[in-house]
Design an enzyme around this catalytic site. Structure first.
Site, PDB file in Angstrom:
ATOM      1  N   CYS A  28       5.040   9.409  -1.479  1.00  0.00           N
ATOM      2  CA  CYS A  28       6.158  10.008  -0.676  1.00  0.00           C
ATOM      3  C   CYS A  28       7.343   9.750  -1.752  1.00  0.00           C
ATOM      4  O   CYS A  28       7.493   9.106  -2.482  1.00  0.00           O
ATOM      5  CB  CYS A  28       6.222   9.187   0.783  1.00  0.00           C
ATOM      6  SG  CYS A  28       4.748   9.138   1.512  1.00  0.00           S
ATOM      7  N   TYR A 170      -8.079  12.366   3.449  1.00  0.00           N
ATOM      8  CA  TYR A 170      -7.077  11.274   3.344  1.00  0.00           C
ATOM      9  C   TYR A 170      -7.666  10.018   4.451  1.00  0.00           C
ATOM     10  O   TYR A 170      -7.573  10.280   5.577  1.00  0.00           O
ATOM     11  CB  TYR A 170      -5.881  11.607   3.738  1.00  0.00           C
ATOM     12  CG  TYR A 170      -4.820  10.354   3.572  1.00  0.00           C
ATOM     13  CD1 TYR A 170      -4.996   9.195   2.858  1.00  0.00           C
ATOM     14  CD2 TYR A 170      -3.579  10.825   3.906  1.00  0.00           C
ATOM     15  CE1 TYR A 170      -4.012   8.239   2.698  1.00  0.00           C
ATOM     16  CE2 TYR A 170      -2.581  10.014   4.002  1.00  0.00           C
ATOM     17  CZ  TYR A 170      -2.584   8.665   3.209  1.00  0.00           C
ATOM     18  OH  TYR A 170      -1.884   7.585   2.846  1.00  0.00           O
ATOM     19  N   HIS A 173      -4.272   3.612   4.124  1.00  0.00           N
ATOM     20  CA  HIS A 173      -2.892   3.193   4.369  1.00  0.00           C
ATOM     21  C   HIS A 173      -2.803   2.820   5.696  1.00  0.00           C
ATOM     22  O   HIS A 173      -1.698   2.773   6.103  1.00  0.00           O
ATOM     23  CB  HIS A 173      -1.951   4.251   3.673  1.00  0.00           C
ATOM     24  CG  HIS A 173      -1.818   4.203   2.362  1.00  0.00           C
ATOM     25  ND1 HIS A 173      -1.898   5.442   1.615  1.00  0.00           N
ATOM     26  CD2 HIS A 173      -1.833   3.407   1.400  1.00  0.00           C
ATOM     27  CE1 HIS A 173      -1.896   5.186   0.408  1.00  0.00           C
ATOM     28  NE2 HIS A 173      -1.677   3.857   0.058  1.00  0.00           N
ATOM     29  N   ASP A 265      -0.832  -1.784  -0.658  1.00  0.00           N
ATOM     30  CA  ASP A 265      -1.092  -0.905  -2.011  1.00  0.00           C
ATOM     31  C   ASP A 265       0.129  -0.898  -3.014  1.00  0.00           C
ATOM     32  O   ASP A 265       0.129  -0.628  -4.385  1.00  0.00           O
ATOM     33  CB  ASP A 265      -1.240   0.404  -1.413  1.00  0.00           C
ATOM     34  CG  ASP A 265      -1.636   1.572  -2.328  1.00  0.00           C
ATOM     35  OD1 ASP A 265      -2.311   1.150  -3.405  1.00  0.00           O
ATOM     36  OD2 ASP A 265      -1.429   2.702  -2.262  1.00  0.00           O
TER      37      ASP A 265
END
Length: 679
Positions: A28, A170, A173, A265
Site C-alpha cells: 500500500c 490473495y 494479512h 509481516d
C-alpha cells in the site's frame, strides 16, 4: 560469475519471464485510485531502478469489498482500467513485469463508501480500518461465493486488458475472504466449511478461474500467509499451512508467502531483523516446483544470495527496502553496495496507508514526490551558481541538505558542534532496538565523504559572529531542538516544576534516574516507550503515564503498538493511560484521571518529561539582522530547528532546501502538482 550474479538471472513465472530475482511485492502507498499519476510514477521509478517485478497494492474487485477510508487500487468496472494501465505502462517502460493484487476482503471491508453489505464465512463483526467498526457482515451464501468468483474473474480480465503480467489471488494479512474461509474456525456446514479440503475449495476455485481467464498470457500468483503467530488458534507454518501448500502446490505459477497479520509481516526493525520470516516460509519450496517469493526486509545482497542458495526463495521480495532505495538492484549490479539507502525499518512508509496520504520514507525523501514534485531518487538538478553554502548542524536535516547540495555541485561547508555527525539520530539510534536507525547517518556520511566539494568540520560550535567571519554568505541553520523539562505539551499549557525532573536528552546522554520513575508521555510516538524500556533494563521501577486513551497512541499507525505494549508489560512497566499531573513532590507525584477527575498518589523518585521540544533557532534569529543588512545573501532554518517533528520530516526538510536553493519560490503558489477530478 560474481558474488551477486545469481540475483540477476531471469526466471520463468508461468507464461512470463522476470528479468531478474528482485520482486517488489504488493504494498500500500496512500495513492490508490484517487491519485493514479502519483502511483504510476512511484512504481515506474522502481522499475527504472532495476526491480524485475513491480506490483500494485491490494486492488478492490467490486464495490462490496470497498476498503474506504483506505486508498487502495480499484477494478470495479472497465472505467477503472485506464488508471491502472498508467502504472503498468510506467513499469513496462523499463523492462519490468507488472503485477496486480486482486482482493476481496470480507469483514475487513467496512464498505463505508459503497454502503454495501460485506460478506464473510459467517455473520461476524466488521473490523475494517479501525478494527472496531460497528456492524456485522452477512454470511456468504453459495450463490454469493459464485458471484464473487465471477467478480474476481472479471477483474482479472480487466487487469489483463490494463497490461498486467501477473495476476494475484490473495489469501493473506488476515483480511481476505479466501484466507478467512481457510481458517480452522470456519464452521460452515456446506462444501466450503469443515474439512481442510472444503475450506480450501474457494481459494482453489479462484486460482482455477483466474488461470482459465488470463493464464494464457498472464502468470497467476497466490499470496498466502503461512503463519498468524497465534499458535493453534490460527494458521501455523508447521501445521495446516504445509497441507494447504501441498494441496495447491502446482496450481499457481508463483507462491508469494508471508506471515499474518500486517503488523507481523511488516514488523519494525525494533522487533525483527533482516530475514526474520525465513523461519516460517522456508518449507514452501520443498513442496512446490513453482517459483517462491518472500520478504524479510532484505537490504544485504549477501543475505539475498544466501536465501536463494539455501533454497528458501527463488525471488527476493521487498516492499520497504524498495521504498527506501528504488535503485537497490542497480546499485548491487554496478557494485555500488555502499551507495544503497538501507531501509531502517521504522514503518513511516506504512503511515501513508494508515493515515490516507501519499507514502513517505525516512531514508528516501523523494518517495511519493516522483510525480507531484518531479523528484528522482538518484538525479537532482545541477547547481545554478558558484555560491558557497554553510550548513550549521549535522543532524538528519543538515546531513541531507549537505549531501543533496553537494550532489548538485555546490561547495558546502558543514559544521557540527559535537565530535560526531548525526544529531538526534546519533543519540536515538543508541536506544533499545533502534540501532538500524543509524543508517540515516551512515548513508549520508558515506556519500559526503565522496564529495570533494563538501567539507565537514566536527567539534565546531558556531556563533553568529563565527558565521559572519567565515565570509560565506549563504547559511542554512539546522541546529535541532531540545526536549522541554516543564511538562508543557498537548495536554497542559502551564509549566510544572519539581525535583529530579529528567528529559529524553538527559537519558540519551547517559544521565539516568534510579528507583521509581514516572515517564510522562505527551509525545505519543516511540520516545516514551523506548525510554521506559531503557530504564526497566537498568533496574528502575517504571510507570509510563499518558493523557491519551492508549499508551504510545501514534504507534498504532506504524503497526507497533501491540508489540510495544507486550514488551513493556513483559519488563514490568506499569501502563497508565488517561492520566495527567496534579502536583509533584520530592518522593511522590499526584496524578489525576482526565475522565473521572479522581486523584491518586504514586511513590516516585524521578520524573521523565516526554512532551514537546523547543527549536534551537537562536542562531537563526541572531543572523536575521545580517540578512536584512545585506551581509548575507540567503538564510534558512530547517529541520527540528524550524519545527520539531519526526526524523523523516527533518530529512525531507533538508532535501527540499537543497532542491530549492537558487530557485525563485512563489509562496502564493502550491509547490507541487495536485491530482484533480476532471469535470
Amino acid at each position: 560469475m560474481t558474488n551477486f550474479d545469481l540475483l540477476f538471472q531471469p526466471i520463468q513465472i508461468g507464461p512470463v519471464t522476470a528479468p531478474n530475482r528482485f520482486y517488489q511485492v504488493p504494498h500500500c502507498n496512500g495513492f490508490g485510485h484517487r491519485m493514479p499519476q502519483g502511483h504510476a510514477a512511484m512504481r515506474g521509478i522502481k522499475a527504472e531502478g532495476g526491480w524485475g517485478v513491480v506490483c500494485t497494492e491490494e486492488t478492490e474487485i467490486h464495490h462490496t469489498t470497498d476498503l474506504s477510508p483506505f486508498l487502495e487500487g480499484r477494478l470495479w468496472s472497465d472505467d477503472d482500467i485506464p488508471a491502472l494501465a498508467l502504472m503498468a505502462e510506467s513499469v513496462h517502460r523499463h523492462g519490468a513485469l507488472a503485477g496486480v493484487e486482486l482482493t476481496y476482503n470480507s469483514h475487513d471491508a467496512s464498505n463505508l463508501y459503497s454502503h454495501a453489505v460485506p460478506f464473510s464465512p459467517r455473520s461476524m463483526s466488521i473490523t475494517g480500518g479501525s478494527g472496531y467498526e460497528p456492524g456485522q457482515t452477512r454470511a456468504a451464501t453459495k450463490e454469493d461465493l459464485k458471484d464473487i468468483r465471477r467478480w474476481h474473474r472479471n477483474a482479472a480480465i480487466r487487469a489483463k486488458r490494463a497490461g498486467f503480467d501477473i495476476i494475484y489471488c490473495y489469501a493473506a494479512h488476515n483480511m481476505t475472504l479466501a484466507l478467512h474461509l481457510l481458517s480452522k474456525h470456519n464452521d460452515r456446514s456446506d462444501e466450503y466449511g469443515g474439512s481442510l479440503e472444503n475450506r480450501i475449495r474457494f481459494l482453489r476455485e479462484l486460482i482455477e478461474d483466474t488461470k482459465e481467464a488470463v493464464g494464457d498470457t498472464c502468470a497467476v500468483a497466490v499470496r498466502f500467509a503461512v503463519d498468524e503467530l497465534v499458535g493453534d488458534a490460527g494458521m501455523e507454518s508447521n501445521g495446516e499451512a504445509q497441507e494447504i501448500v501441498s494441496m495447491l502446490a502446482e496450481l499457481p505459477d508463483l507462491w508469494d508467502v508471508n506471515i499474518s497479520p500486517w503488523k507481523n509481516d511488516s514488523s519494525t526493525s525494533r522487533f525483527e531483523k533482516q530475514g526474520f520470516q525465513e523461519t516460517y516460509i522456508s518449507f514452501v519450496k520443498k513442496l512446490t516446483t513453482k517459483p517462491v517469493v518472500g520478504v524479510g526486509r532484505y537490504t544485504s545482497p549477501e543475505a539475498m544470495v544466501s536465501a536463494i542458495q539455501r533454497g528458501v526463495l527463488d525471488l527476493i521480495g521487498a516492499a520497504r527496502p524498495s521504498i527506501a532505495d528504488p535503485f537497490l538492484p542497480t546499485k548491487i549490479k554496478e557494485d555500488r553496495v555502499e551507495d544503497i539507502r538501507e531501509c531502517i525499518g521504522c514503518n513511516i512508509c506504512v503511515t501513508g496507508d494508515t493515515r490516507f496520504v501519499p507514502i513517505r520514507c525516512t531514508q528516501n525523501p523523494t518517495m511519493g514526490e516522483e510525480w507531484r514534485r518531479g523528484w528522482h531518487p538518484e538525479i537532482i538538478p545541477p547547481k545554478k551558481s558558484d555560491r558557497e553554502i554553510m550548513i550549521v548542524g549535522a543532524g538528519p536535516a543538515g546531513l541531507e541538505a549537505a549531501r543533496a547540495l553537494g550532489q548538485r555541485g555546490y561547495n558546502v561547508i558543514l559544521t557540527e558542534a559535537r565530535r560526531e555527525a548525526g544529531g538526534r539520530v546519533l543519540l536515538e539510534s543508541a536506544l533499545p532496538g533502534l540501532i538500524e536507525w543509524r543508517r540515516v547517518i551512515d548513508y549520508r556520511l558515506t556519500q559526503i565523504r565522496k564529495m570533494p566539494n563538501v567539507t565537514f568540520y566536527p567539534s565546531s560550535q558556531m556563533s553568529a559572529q563565527d558565521v559572519l567571519d567565515s565570509g560565506i554568505c549563504n547559511v542554512i541553520v539546522a541546529t535541532g531542538s531540545t526536549w522541554r523539562r516543564d511538562g508543557i505539551g498537548r495536554a497542559r499549557y502551564e509549566p510544572i516544576t519539581g525535583h529530579n525532573i529528567f528529559t529524553p536528552d538527559d537519558l540519551m546522554r547517559g544521565k539516568l534516574p534510579t528507583g521509581r520513575v514516572l515517564i510522562y508521555d505527551d509525545d505519543h510516538y516511540y520516545m516514551g516507550n523506548v525510554l521506559a524500556e531503557l530504564l526497566a533494563q537498568n533496574g528502575c521501577e517504571v510507570t509510563l503515564m499518558t493523557p491519551a486513551p492508549v499508551v504510545s497512541f501514534w504507534t498504532e499507525f506504524t503497526l507497533e503498538q501491540f508489540k510495544i505494549h507486550k514488551r513493556l508489560l513483559s519488563l514490568g512497566v506499569t501502563l497508565l493511560p488517561n492520566h495527567e499531573f496534579a502536583s509533584l513532590s520530592p518522593k511522590a507525584v499526584t496524578v489525576i484521571n482526565n475522565i473521572s477527575s479522581a486523584e491518586s498518589t504514586l511513590a516516585c523518585d524521578a520524573v521523565v518529561m516526554v512532551t514537546e521540544r523547543i527549536p534551537n533557532d537562536k542562531l537563526y534569529h541572531e543572523l536575521k539582522p545580517a540578512l536584512a543588512e545585506g551581509k548575507l545573501e540567503s538564510l534558512r532554518v530547517i529541520g527540528d530547528a524550524e519545527a520539531p517533528n519526526i526524523i523523516a520530516q527533518a530529512v525531507f526538510s533538508g532535501h527540499l532546501t537543497a532542491r530549492e536553493f537558487d530557485e525563485i519560490i512563489d509562496r502564493d503558489e502550491t509547490p507541487f502538482r495536485v491530482e484533480r477530478v476532471g469535470l
